[in-house]
Design an enzyme around this catalytic site. Structure first.
Site, PDB file in Angstrom:
ATOM      1  CD  GLU A  19      -2.707   0.645   2.744  1.00  0.00           C
ATOM      2  OE1 GLU A  19      -3.370  -0.253   2.857  1.00  0.00           O
ATOM      3  OE2 GLU A  19      -2.543   1.755   3.537  1.00  0.00           O
ATOM      4  N   GLY A 125     -12.980   5.671   7.011  1.00  0.00           N
ATOM      5  CA  GLY A 125     -12.301   6.833   7.169  1.00  0.00           C
ATOM      6  C   GLY A 125     -12.514   7.318   8.703  1.00  0.00           C
ATOM      7  CE  LYS A 199     -16.548  -3.603   7.236  1.00  0.00           C
ATOM      8  NZ  LYS A 199     -15.483  -2.943   7.240  1.00  0.00           N
TER       9      LYS A 199
HETATM   10  P1  FAD Z   1     -16.904   0.560   9.395  1.00  0.00           P
HETATM   11  O1  FAD Z   1     -16.818  -0.721   8.645  1.00  0.00           O
HETATM   12  O2  FAD Z   1     -17.891   1.538   8.910  1.00  0.00           O
HETATM   13  O3  FAD Z   1     -16.683   0.341  10.755  1.00  0.00           O
HETATM   14  C1  FAD Z   1     -16.386   1.461  11.692  1.00  0.00           C
HETATM   15  C2  FAD Z   1     -17.103   1.220  13.057  1.00  0.00           C
HETATM   16  O4  FAD Z   1     -18.264   1.340  13.048  1.00  0.00           O
HETATM   17  C3  FAD Z   1     -16.671  -0.086  13.644  1.00  0.00           C
HETATM   18  O5  FAD Z   1     -16.477   0.074  15.019  1.00  0.00           O
HETATM   19  C4  FAD Z   1     -17.884  -1.039  13.558  1.00  0.00           C
HETATM   20  O6  FAD Z   1     -17.893  -1.872  14.303  1.00  0.00           O
HETATM   21  C5  FAD Z   1     -19.023   0.025  13.633  1.00  0.00           C
HETATM   22  N1  FAD Z   1     -20.023  -0.239  12.746  1.00  0.00           N
HETATM   23  C6  FAD Z   1     -19.997  -0.759  11.458  1.00  0.00           C
HETATM   24  N2  FAD Z   1     -21.440  -0.952  11.141  1.00  0.00           N
HETATM   25  C7  FAD Z   1     -22.238  -0.376  12.092  1.00  0.00           C
HETATM   26  C8  FAD Z   1     -23.398  -0.343  12.223  1.00  0.00           C
HETATM   27  N3  FAD Z   1     -24.444  -0.623  11.149  1.00  0.00           N
HETATM   28  N4  FAD Z   1     -24.078   0.142  13.537  1.00  0.00           N
HETATM   29  C9  FAD Z   1     -23.236   0.497  14.233  1.00  0.00           C
HETATM   30  N5  FAD Z   1     -21.883   0.498  14.180  1.00  0.00           N
HETATM   31  C10 FAD Z   1     -21.404  -0.254  13.339  1.00  0.00           C
HETATM   32  N6  FAD Z   1      -8.267   5.173   6.355  1.00  0.00           N
HETATM   33  C11 FAD Z   1      -8.302   6.508   5.575  1.00  0.00           C
HETATM   34  O7  FAD Z   1      -8.581   7.501   5.905  1.00  0.00           O
HETATM   35  N7  FAD Z   1      -7.659   6.236   4.342  1.00  0.00           N
HETATM   36  C12 FAD Z   1      -7.311   4.878   3.770  1.00  0.00           C
HETATM   37  O8  FAD Z   1      -6.926   4.907   2.830  1.00  0.00           O
HETATM   38  C13 FAD Z   1      -7.345   3.885   4.770  1.00  0.00           C
HETATM   39  N8  FAD Z   1      -7.208   2.707   4.479  1.00  0.00           N
HETATM   40  C14 FAD Z   1      -7.137   1.588   5.327  1.00  0.00           C
HETATM   41  C15 FAD Z   1      -6.792   0.207   4.609  1.00  0.00           C
HETATM   42  C16 FAD Z   1      -6.879  -0.675   5.844  1.00  0.00           C
HETATM   43  C17 FAD Z   1      -6.595  -2.194   5.129  1.00  0.00           C
HETATM   44  C18 FAD Z   1      -7.534  -0.576   7.262  1.00  0.00           C
HETATM   45  C19 FAD Z   1      -7.750  -1.615   7.940  1.00  0.00           C
HETATM   46  C20 FAD Z   1      -7.927   0.928   7.332  1.00  0.00           C
HETATM   47  C21 FAD Z   1      -7.611   1.659   6.659  1.00  0.00           C
HETATM   48  N9  FAD Z   1      -8.161   3.002   6.950  1.00  0.00           N
HETATM   49  C22 FAD Z   1      -8.002   4.129   6.062  1.00  0.00           C
HETATM   50  C23 FAD Z   1      -8.534   3.400   8.357  1.00  0.00           C
HETATM   51  C24 FAD Z   1     -10.124   3.027   8.321  1.00  0.00           C
HETATM   52  O9  FAD Z   1     -10.714   4.294   7.654  1.00  0.00           O
HETATM   53  C25 FAD Z   1     -10.660   3.187  10.012  1.00  0.00           C
HETATM   54  O10 FAD Z   1     -10.102   2.257  10.490  1.00  0.00           O
HETATM   55  C26 FAD Z   1     -12.022   3.741  10.223  1.00  0.00           C
HETATM   56  O11 FAD Z   1     -11.955   4.192  11.560  1.00  0.00           O
HETATM   57  C27 FAD Z   1     -13.109   2.734   9.936  1.00  0.00           C
HETATM   58  O12 FAD Z   1     -13.160   2.195   8.851  1.00  0.00           O
HETATM   59  P2  FAD Z   1     -13.978   0.861   8.310  1.00  0.00           P
HETATM   60  O13 FAD Z   1     -14.127   0.981   6.846  1.00  0.00           O
HETATM   61  O14 FAD Z   1     -13.485  -0.324   9.151  1.00  0.00           O
HETATM   62  O15 FAD Z   1     -15.726   1.075   8.953  1.00  0.00           O
END
Ligand code: FAD
Length: 317
Positions: A19, A125, A199
């Site tokens: 990455e 994010g 998801k």
């Molecule tokens: P989600 O899947 O939406 O989850 C976020 C939180 O909400 C979790 O605690 C989950 O349990 C909770 N949740 C999910 N659905 C629900 C629901 N329906 N009701 C209540 N709670 C819920 N960040 C950046 O800014 N740019 C990047 O390019 C980037 N790349 C990444 C790449 C990887 C491999 C990883 C692991 C992380 C990356 N991140 C990046 C960080 C990421 O954006 C953060 O970790 C963010 O806080 C969570 O993203 P997520 O997509 O896991 O969120």
């Protein structure tokens, strides 16, 4: 080609992927290429390019500070297209909920489709620096789940405002994030896994994990995910420790634990050159065990500098 197709084609052989982060606005892209060049020796089938949220900057106007909202590292899709054509490798742009309306996301996805980009990583994010918690952008998604649904809808010609009969489906392969040590906001790992499953059920094709430094955390996570009914590939994300500060920053920012042996080894280092070497050796040991266990790909967080990832890959591929 899709990430999942690369995994299938490898027939159980572990792939090498990494990455990168776009350069800060105004910086030459050559430095990024200089860091990618040596890693191409290991034939990565895909490279991820992160997306950064907008942030506030303060411009000094004769003593008065002018507060402006801007994205300091733009160019994710452009860099993906450029790398794809320069190196003939698949790219995975990261697409965020934070800072983007659904409409803007649709434009990003349309651009990706026209550019022949087959993969996207759907992420929520983080909160902006000034915020305590993530706040969804007006007109944007609250969770990555909504983003996955939007991308999935496009496959069927369902755009935001209408269903379009299409013979040119934007059939993206969708990656999502998973957290072996649970996401910091989740009340429990089991709840976090339930949300990860949502998801996957909505269309995510594979998972890439947050960094971890103890392989048992990954193996237990994969087991628990399977028990929850998640049956897509789970790619481990590996970050080599590079500076002493990481001992404090990584647990603070990502809410992950560091093994005591690693902490002690880093603590004993006289300078960051020695720390970098400890980080390389730790990542090599981690990677060897994961490779032996047959993980789909070893995915490295290069953070823009490739010398340590090169040293690790050299020992493995
Ligand atoms: P989600 O899947 O939406 O989850 C976020 C939180 O909400 C979790 O605690 C989950 O349990 C909770 N949740 C999910 N659905 C629900 C629901 N329906 N009701 C209540 N709670 C819920 N960040 C950046 O800014 N740019 C990047 O390019 C980037 N790349 C990444 C790449 C990887 C491999 C990883 C692991 C992380 C990356 N991140 C990046 C960080 C990421 O954006 C953060 O970790 C963010 O806080 C969570 O993203 P997520 O997509 O896991 O969120």
């Amino acid at each position: 080609m899709k990430v999942t197709e690369h995994i299938e084609k490898a027939k159980g052989k572990t792939l090498f992927s990494f990455e990168i982060i776009p350069p800060v606005k105004g910086k030459n892209i050559k430095e990024l290429y200089n860091n990618i060049d040596p890693l191409m020796e290991f034939k990565p089938p895909f490279i991820d390019v992160t997306t950064s949220r907008e942030e506030y900057i303060y411009i000094d106007r004769e003593g008065l500070l002018d507060k402006k909202l801007t994205r300091m590292r733009p160019g994710t899709v452009g860099i993906c297209a450029s790398i794809k054509h320069k190196y003939d490798v698949d790219t995975v742009p990261h697409v965020l909920c934070g800072g983007f309306t659904k409409e803007e996301t649709e434009y990003v996805l349309v651009d990706c489709h026209y550019l022949g980009i087959d993969n996207v990583m759907a992420l929520r994010g983080d909160a902006m620096r000034e915020q305590q918690y993530f706040e969804p952008t007006k007109g944007g998604h609250k969770f990555a789940l909504g983003l996955v649904e939007q991308i999935q809808n496009l496959k069927c010609g369902q755009y935001l405002h209408e269903v379009i009969e299409t013979d040119d489906c934007a059939d993206f392969c969708i990656g999502v994030a998973g957290y072996p040590e649970k996401h910091m906001e989740a009340p429990s790992l089991q709840t976090d896994l339930k949300r990860l499953k949502q998801k996957v059920e909505a269309g995510a094709d594979y998972v890439v994990t947050q960094m971890f430094f103890d392989n048992d955390k990954y193996f237990e996570f994969v087991e628990a995910a399977k028990k929850t009914g998640i049956n897509v590939p789970i790619i481990p994300g590996i970050k080599p420790i590079a500076v002493k500060r990481h001992l404090n920053i990584l647990p603070q920012v990502f809410k992950i634990d560091l093994p005591q042996d690693l902490i002690d080894a880093v603590d004993d280092c006289k300078d960051n050159k020695a720390v970098r070497q400890v980080g390389i050796e730790w990542a090599i040991q981690q990677s060897k065990e994961l490779k032996e266990a047959g993980v789909p790909s070893l995915h490295y967080y290069s953070m823009g500098k490739s010398d340590n990832v090169h040293a690790i890959a050299k020992a493995l591929f």
